[in-house]
Design a protein around this motif. Structure first.
Motif, PDB file in Angstrom:
ATOM      1  N   TYR A 134       1.899  -6.230  -0.575  1.00 36.17           N
ATOM      2  CA  TYR A 134       0.758  -5.444  -0.095  1.00 36.17           C
ATOM      3  C   TYR A 134      -0.247  -6.354   0.588  1.00 36.17           C
ATOM      4  O   TYR A 134      -0.667  -6.106   1.727  1.00 36.17           O
ATOM      5  CB  TYR A 134       0.107  -4.713  -1.272  1.00 36.17           C
ATOM      6  N   LEU A 135      -0.624  -7.431  -0.082  1.00 34.33           N
ATOM      7  CA  LEU A 135      -1.623  -8.336   0.499  1.00 34.33           C
ATOM      8  C   LEU A 135      -1.093  -8.979   1.766  1.00 34.33           C
ATOM      9  O   LEU A 135      -1.808  -9.158   2.737  1.00 34.33           O
ATOM     10  CB  LEU A 135      -2.015  -9.403  -0.526  1.00 34.33           C
ATOM     11  N   ARG A 159     -11.273 -14.272   2.297  1.00 36.28           N
ATOM     12  CA  ARG A 159     -10.179 -15.231   2.243  1.00 36.28           C
ATOM     13  C   ARG A 159      -8.824 -14.537   2.160  1.00 36.28           C
ATOM     14  O   ARG A 159      -7.909 -15.016   1.515  1.00 36.28           O
ATOM     15  CB  ARG A 159     -10.332 -16.133   1.018  1.00 36.28           C
ATOM     16  N   GLY A 160      -8.732 -13.390   2.766  1.00 33.05           N
ATOM     17  CA  GLY A 160      -7.424 -12.742   2.854  1.00 33.05           C
ATOM     18  C   GLY A 160      -7.132 -11.755   1.749  1.00 33.05           C
ATOM     19  O   GLY A 160      -6.061 -11.154   1.715  1.00 33.05           O
ATOM     20  N   GLY A 161      -8.060 -11.561   0.821  1.00 34.18           N
ATOM     21  CA  GLY A 161      -7.835 -10.562  -0.225  1.00 34.18           C
ATOM     22  C   GLY A 161      -8.071  -9.155   0.296  1.00 34.18           C
ATOM     23  O   GLY A 161      -8.358  -8.965   1.484  1.00 34.18           O
ATOM     24  N   ASP A 162      -7.952  -8.181  -0.584  1.00 35.42           N
ATOM     25  CA  ASP A 162      -8.097  -6.801  -0.132  1.00 35.42           C
ATOM     26  C   ASP A 162      -8.704  -5.988  -1.257  1.00 35.42           C
ATOM     27  O   ASP A 162      -8.262  -6.081  -2.404  1.00 35.42           O
ATOM     28  CB  ASP A 162      -6.728  -6.243   0.242  1.00 35.42           C
ATOM     29  N   GLN A 210      -1.366  -6.428   4.505  1.00 32.63           N
ATOM     30  CA  GLN A 210      -2.751  -6.180   4.879  1.00 32.63           C
ATOM     31  C   GLN A 210      -3.315  -7.375   5.651  1.00 32.63           C
ATOM     32  O   GLN A 210      -4.282  -7.248   6.378  1.00 32.63           O
ATOM     33  CB  GLN A 210      -3.623  -5.940   3.637  1.00 32.63           C
ATOM     34  N   TYR A 211      -2.717  -8.537   5.419  1.00 31.40           N
ATOM     35  CA  TYR A 211      -3.306  -9.750   5.986  1.00 31.40           C
ATOM     36  C   TYR A 211      -3.230  -9.758   7.499  1.00 31.40           C
ATOM     37  O   TYR A 211      -4.077 -10.335   8.170  1.00 31.40           O
ATOM     38  CB  TYR A 211      -2.576 -10.973   5.418  1.00 31.40           C
ATOM     39  N   HIS A 258      -8.694 -15.360  -4.881  1.00 31.26           N
ATOM     40  CA  HIS A 258      -9.237 -14.514  -3.804  1.00 31.26           C
ATOM     41  C   HIS A 258      -8.514 -13.188  -3.640  1.00 31.26           C
ATOM     42  O   HIS A 258      -8.435 -12.649  -2.549  1.00 31.26           O
ATOM     43  CB  HIS A 258      -9.171 -15.266  -2.481  1.00 31.26           C
ATOM     44  N   VAL A 283      -5.989 -16.484  -0.238  1.00 31.11           N
ATOM     45  CA  VAL A 283      -5.254 -15.526  -1.048  1.00 31.11           C
ATOM     46  C   VAL A 283      -3.804 -15.963  -1.219  1.00 31.11           C
ATOM     47  O   VAL A 283      -3.177 -15.701  -2.243  1.00 31.11           O
ATOM     48  CB  VAL A 283      -5.352 -14.104  -0.446  1.00 31.11           C
TER      49      VAL A 283
END
Ligand code: HEA
Ligand code: HEA
Ligand code: CUA
Ligand SMILES: [Cu+2]
Lengths: 366, 643, 208
Positions: free
Chosen positions: C52-53, B252-255, C56-57, B246, C138
């Motif tokens: 980064y993730l 689901r928390g990805g970007d 951003q989360y 993901h 993620v």
């Protein structure tokens, strides 16, 4: 293989002659003539741009050089600054090349110097000052575009990008439409941008630079049209098959007209007036259409496709795919895939007898 | 002190014997087998050039198809699907399969010659890199024949390219193809750096290294640091698409911006990876035709290095419209403006070289002049994008398309064509026809400007890029038509270039060793060079060894440290000042690089079609071959005794 | 020979000693160091993507339903992997003096320690997979991708060490011929060091 005598010459005093095999270089040299040809060409290019621009580009071109609002006007100013700097620096470079070519047949010693100082000054120091200045202007423009100019209470519009059309909502009244954004002229409009699927980009060249629609985020921008008018916008981020047909129209109206339009959009859609239209509504509500489309005040409450409450007055069908007239509408309903291949509306099996009524009804929604 | 007159002429007989001995160790008998086993950097370099030229032609034909579709509003020559695949493959192929490999081809052919070495540092790795490149290109282009080519644009933004929106195989081809190709580029980069640091001829200290080699080294360092983000991005994309991770899935928390950061962290350095070797070519050709050494050599080298470093700090200028915080925008804006300064330094250094020398306008020089004019124009539009608000207005419009074709065609293709003409005598031993070359230049230069200049205008008039069609009446029609006419003029010019080169190869006059009077060492080798390049490794005494009497004299001394005629050997020198350290044993031809590349190809194909066991077998083949490849050679009895 | 008296001569001839034993860095050394550099960049961008993730989360990392990782097992893994560089160093020193037995024993020790690490990682996965998989969210994707990618590197490193050991048993290396030992050692040290970054990112940083 080794012809050592060739290497004896010392570098800077007597560089080796260029040995040509085949034809000698023509006298009067090709490139000099070529470069004389070149310069007028670019001059002509610049003139053409200038002419196009000064004429306001007429003919409904969504030209960034024909701004109709403070945002785009600011950028236009920046462009001309950059344009003339570029013309200036380009002239310097061309002159430099021309000079080197012009002097290539001179007599006498080749100079030994290394030109370091010249290179530092012309290549680093002068550009540094030019760039610093330009950067300052750029920062200034950036803050100007971030904060809308003060004025009347701004109107807020929520825009959602879909593959491949625009959903437009007026949160103040709950009004919904598609592919057309009506705004009051002279008033700042705050836009909240989001996407339902992939990335898109919101761009009305005559009003405001782009802002992308990013999945999982809400981006904000604003725009303001000085005068009433119609300003074409288009999705500018590649979003798949029908990215080419994801256009929209910003319609700036006098405040009173805008208010009237919004009021009409907020209430129920116009009731069918003729028998044909009534029959059309029936087809619409009972057919597949209602599964995907909404017409306010009817049983049709689908949200997959654009809201059709005012579809009769729209500037186009399918976000710029076809003009909005009865013929194209019929074609669209029967099989929109021939008009806009790949779009999310499947061909509709509307009986031929019902189609004119359906069209009549949809066209009455204005 | 040592002029030629003082040297006793080297005995012709001794020299002949030397050459014969070298030939025995280095010579390759032409055979089908040697075609697959060769490790000669010159053959590999030429192969790179030819293969990249083929890919260029294919990608150019795709571009012509795009332009034909856009000639008039509302045309239906290409469907939206076809158009999207064509423009994606056009961009991807031009960037990855043409520009970089073409310049690596020049590098392969020229770097050892310019350094006075007999081959690259890792000749077999070099052969391996070529095969990978060839296979990666074949995979990419064959996806077009299969009708499911990548169609997400060359930067393949998510989420459009994730499985829900692109279910076909096209984007797997993209992700795996680029990962596969990355192996080749990385291998090449490591090889170039090791070669330039260790295999320079004795006496060639770093400050005597030709600018072209500097450019290749700077590029290679950029590859070392820039390719990992791309590989990571493609790896994650493949995992998302195939195994349901993901990383890019906002649900689901990805970007989704992660992809853009990773891609442009590679992508921006990559455009300089393309242009820096091209600038190196210009710095090789221009002084020769100005008939003097390059002006401000230290500044040119410094600015190449500076570009390489600063280019890692500007990637966000491709994301100015994504709504990032203003502070970060202003930082990247400043960095983007800053990076023009090293480019400016080079432009003015070349101008100074021309002024101080006396310019001779041969065909290669014509293309260099064409480069100067167009690259500068493309650079200016680049600077304009450095300003955030202006970029937000024109990004993703045809104005950007105009910018990058000016810098890519003007900045890379012109120097490449110049280089093809300039080194044709060295690569093939043949001369080309001047007159044909001039005509070709006129057509290419005119056609190029006619194709790409109008795009500035259509972009300013609001035309977005990547649209397969557009409506009439928006003021775009005429400009698009001009552009389309331009590409046919351009194609005619390129055909003339190609025809001229092919004609030269088949019928051209034999070329002398040094037709132009160049200053670098490739011109003291014969045309085309012998398999061992130099019978005697030169001893370098200046930045312009081929113009330097003492270097010439050193070529006549049959000094056994520099003839190294026992076995395949070349001198190894110290990194900074080029002191002789020892003589390295160079590997012989081998089929292993080819087999390893085939193994990896099988891995890629296996992954592509979900035949995981096939992929496993390919992996075993590759790993096993590498294990054998690197297995230590038998020890000589002396060594066994010594240890 | 006239050239003998030239001042530049020494730069262009091998110093007498080096004709025997190579001094300075070899091509292979540069090749391996550059390869490790590009790999290190890859790990850096991967770990960078993690942070980064994570940022951003939103404020609450880890995602709901996922417990903070236990530290005991990863710390044991660290205790096994990090010291495994020592035997390689010891072996390399040994072979430089011509002591083949040191080379063989050192490589064997590394092989054992590395394999133990992989076995522990397998156990770690077994317990984690009960909680979440690579498809859960993620975080799961990041966790397995980062550790799995590192595990692959350990595996490759072990293959190299094993290959080296096989060659060492055959007697391929000696006082003058041990470049491949040196190069493999560089790679192995790198694989070790990267683990520290991973330990910090995947395990420790969640506790900060
Ligand atoms: C060879 C490739 C190449 C090169 C050399 C460059 C050079 C530059 N590029 Fe370009 N660029 C691309 C290839 C390249 N670019 C590509 C492929 C894209 C698009 C990708 C895509 O979206 O598909 C792109 C897009 C791109 C963007 C994003 C546009 C957008 O999508 O919105 C930006 C923004 O800043 C930019 C900036 C620059 C700058 C500042 C330079 C500078 O390096 C230019 C410097 C050179 C000069 C300026 C000329 C010489 C200097 C002088 C004569 C000195 C005096 C000058 C002044 C005082 C102005 N480029
Ligand atoms: C090095 C890079 C490079 C080069 C050289 C070119 C060359 C050309 N490009 Fe390309 N282009 C890109 C890189 C490049 N492009 C990239 C990165 C994109 C973005 C893609 C994306 O958006 O994802 C793009 C996008 C792009 C578009 C925009 C598509 C869109 O947004 O919808 C267009 C449209 O006109 C176009 C046209 C052309 C044309 C007409 C040429 C011409 O110059 C082609 C000329 C060549 C020929 C006509 C072939 C003829 C050749 C021979 C006969 C043999 C010659 C052989 C030798 C000399 C050895 N390109
Ligand atoms: Cu939406 Cu392009
Ligand atoms: Cu860039």
């Amino acid at each position: 293989m080794l012809r050592a005598h060739r290497y004896v010459r010392l570098v800077f005093r007597a560089p080796p002659p260029v040995v040509t095999v085949g034809r000698r270089f023509p006298k009067g040299g090709g490139i000099l003539r070529a470069s004389r040809r070149v310069r007028p060409r670019y001059a002509a290019g610049a003139a053409v741009i200038a002419a196009t621009v000064l004429s306001g580009c007429g003919g409904g071109s969504p030209s960034a050089l024909d701004p109709a609002g403070p945002g785009a006007r600011r950028v236009e100013g920046l462009w001309w600054l950059l344009f003339w700097i570029s013309v200036g620096v380009f002239a310097v470079v061309l002159t430099g090349v021309g000079w080197a070519l012009a002097r290539r047949r001179r007599r006498g010693e080749v100079r030994r110097g290394d030109a370091t100082r010249f290179v530092v000054v012309a290549g680093a120091i002068l550009p540094f000052f030019v760039l610093t200045g330009v950067y300052g202007v750029g920062l200034d423009d950036m803050s100007a575009l971030t904060n809308p100019p003060a004025g009347a209470e701004p109107v807020t519009v929520d825009v959602t990008g879909h593959k491949w059309w625009w959903e437009v909502r007026y949160p103040a009244t709950g009004a919904v439409t598609a592919n057309e954004i009506h705004v009051p002229a002279g008033t700042t409009v705050r836009l909240r941008l989001r996407t339902a699927d992939v990335l898109h980009s919101f761009w009305v060249p005559q009003l405001m630079p782009k802002t992308d629609l990013i999945a999982g985020r809400i981006n904000e921008t604003w725009l303001r049209a000085d005068k009433p008018g119609r300003y074409r916008g288009q999705c500018a981020e590649y979003c798949g098959l029908q990215h080419a047909h994801m256009a929209f129209m910003v319609v700036a109206q006098p405040k009173a007209d805008f208010d009237a339009w919004l009021a009409r959009l907020t209430g129920p859609a116009p009731a069918p007036a003729t028998a044909a239209e009534r029959r059309g509504l029936q087809v619409f509500e009972q057919g597949t259409c209602a599964a995907c489309h909404t017409v306010r005040g009817t049983a049709a409450r689908g949200t997959v496709g654009p809201d059709l409450s005012m579809v009769g007055a729209r500037w186009s069908i399918g976000a710029g795919a076809a003009p909005n007239d009865a013929g194209h509408l019929g074609g669209w309903i029967a099989n929109s895939q021939t008009v806009k291949p790949g779009n999310a509306m499947p061909p509709q099996p509307v009986p031929a007898a019902d189609l004119p009524d359906l069209i009549a009804y949809l066209r009455s929604l204005r | 002190m040592s002029t030629v007159a003082q040297q006793p002429p080297a005995g012709a007989e001794a020299r002949a014997q030397l050459e014969e001995r070298l030939e025995r160790h280095w010579g390759e008998r032409p055979s089908l087998r040697s075609w697959f086993t060769t490790v000669d950097h010159k053959r590999i370099g030429r192969r790179y050039v030819v293969t990249a030229a083929v890919y260029f032609t294919l990608a150019g034909v795709e571009a012509s198809a795009l332009r034909t579709q856009l000639a008039r509003p509302g045309q239906r020559l290409l469907s939206a699907e076809e158009y999207d695949q064509l423009f994606t493959l056009h961009g991807t192929a031009m960037i990855f399969l043409f520009a970089t490999p073409m310049l690596f081809g020049f590098g392969n052919f020229l770097v050892p010659l310019m350094l006075g070495a007999r081959d690259m540092a890792f000749p077999r790795l070099n052969a391996f890199g070529y095969w990978i490149f060839l296979f990666a290109g074949l995979i990419m282009f064959s996806s077009l024949l299969a009708g499911d080519a990548p169609d997400g644009g060359w930067f393949a933004y998510v989420p459009l390219t994730t499985r829900p929106h692109s279910p076909g195989i096209g984007l797997d081809v993209y992700a795996l193809g680029l990962l596969f190709f990355g192996v080749s580029t990385t291998a090449g980069a490591i090889n170039f750096i090791a070669t330039a640091l260790k295999l320079r001829a004795p006496g060639m200290s770093l400050n005597r290294m030709p600018v072209f080699v500097w450019a290749i080294v700077a590029t290679s360092f950029m590859v070392i640091f820039a390719l990992p983000p791309l590989n990571l991005a493609n790896g994650l994309l493949f995992l998302d698409r195939r195994f349901g991770t993901h990383f890019f899935d906002v649900g689901r928390g990805g970007d989704v911006l992660l992809w853009q950061h990773l891609f442009w962290l590679f992508g921006h350095p990559d455009v300089y990876i393309i242009v820096i070797p091209a600038l190196g070519i210009v710095s090789a050709i221009l002084p020769t035709f100005a008939r003097r050494g390059i002006a401000a050599y230290p500044l040119i080298v410094l600015s190449l290095v500076a570009i390489a470093i600063v280019s890692f700090g500007v990637w966000v200028h491709h994301m100015f419209a994504t709504g990032l915080p203003r502070l970060s925008l202003s930082f990247f804006s400043a960095a983007s403006l800053l990076i023009t300064i090293p480019s400016g330094i080079q432009i003015f250094a070349w101008l100074a070289t021309m002024w101080l020398g006396r310019v001779v306008v041969g065909v290669p020089m014509l293309f260099v002049l064409g480069f100067l004019v167009t690259f500068v124009l493309g650079g200016f539009t680049g600077v304009m994008f450095g300003l955030v608000t202006f970029d937000q207005q024109v990004t993703d419009s045809y104005f950007v398309v105009a910018h990058f074709h000016y810098v890519l065609f003007g900045g890379a293709v012109f120097p490449i064509i110049a280089g093809l003409y300039y080194w044709l005598p060295k690569m093939t031993g043949r001369m080309f026809n001047e007159r044909l070359g001039r005509w070709a230049f006129a057509l290419v230069f005119g056609g190029m400007n006619l194709t790409f200049f109008p795009m500035h205008v259509s972009g300013m008039l609001g035309m977005p890029r990547r649209v397969y069609t557009y409506p009439a009446g928006l003021g775009w029609d005429a400009w698009n038509l001009l552009s389309t006419v331009g590409v046919f003029v351009l194609a005619a010019g390129l055909l003339l270039v190609l025809g001229g080169l092919l004609y030269a190869i088949r019928r051209g006059r034999p070329a002398p060793d040094d037709p132009w009077g160049g200053d670098t060492l490739e011109w003291v080798a014969s045309s085309p060079p012998r398999p061992y390049n130099f019978p005697v490794i030169p001893r370098v005494r200046s930045l312009h060894p081929a113009w330097d009497g003492r270097t010439a004299a050193s070529l006549a001394e049959l000094d056994s440290f520099r003839t190294l005629e026992e076995g395949r050997r070349t001198p190894v020198t110290s990194e900074l000042d080029g002191r002789y350290e020892w003589a390295a044993e160079m590997p012989e031809e081998s089929i292993r690089p080819f087999v390893t590349a085939v193994g990896l190809l099988v891995v890629v194909i296996g992954l592509l079609f979900r035949w995981y066991w096939v992929a496993g077998l390919g992996g075993l083949l590759a790993a096993g071959t590498i294990a054998g490849w690197l297995w230590p050679p038998e020890r000589t009895p002396e060594e066994a005794a010594a240890s | 020979m006239t050239s003998l008296i030239e001042p530049f001569e020494e730069a262009t001839r091998p110093p007498a000693l080096t004709a025997e034993l190579p001094v300075g860095r070899t091509r292979g050394w540069w090749g391996m160091v550059l390869f490790v550099t590009t790999e290190a960049t890859l790990f850096a961008t991967l770990l960078g993507s993690y942070f980064y993730l994570r940022f951003q989360y939103g404020p609450q990392w880890l995602p709901p339903g996922i417990a903070k990782p236990e530290l005991l097992k990863p710390l044991i893994m660290t205790g096994v992997l990090l010291p495994s560089s020592l035997p390689v160093m010891w072996a390399e020193r040994g072979i430089r003096k011509g002591q083949r037995w040191r080379l063989r024993i050192g490589l064997l020790a590394t092989l054992i320690m590395g394999s133990t690490f992989l076995a522990l990682q397998g156990m770690e996965y077994a317990s984690k997979l009960k909680m979440f998989t690579i498809r859960t969210n993620v975080y799961g994707s990041l966790f397995y991708t980062i550790t799995g990618f590192h595990g692959t590197h350990v595996t490759v490193g072990l293959l190299m060490v094993g290959w080296l050991l096989a060659a060492a048993l055959r007697g391929s290396f000696g006082r003058r011929r041990h470049e491949r030992v040196r190069l493999t050692a560089i790679y192995w040290h790198f694989v070790d060091l990267v683990w520290v970054g991973i330990l910090f990112t995947v395990y420790l940083s969640t506790r900060l």
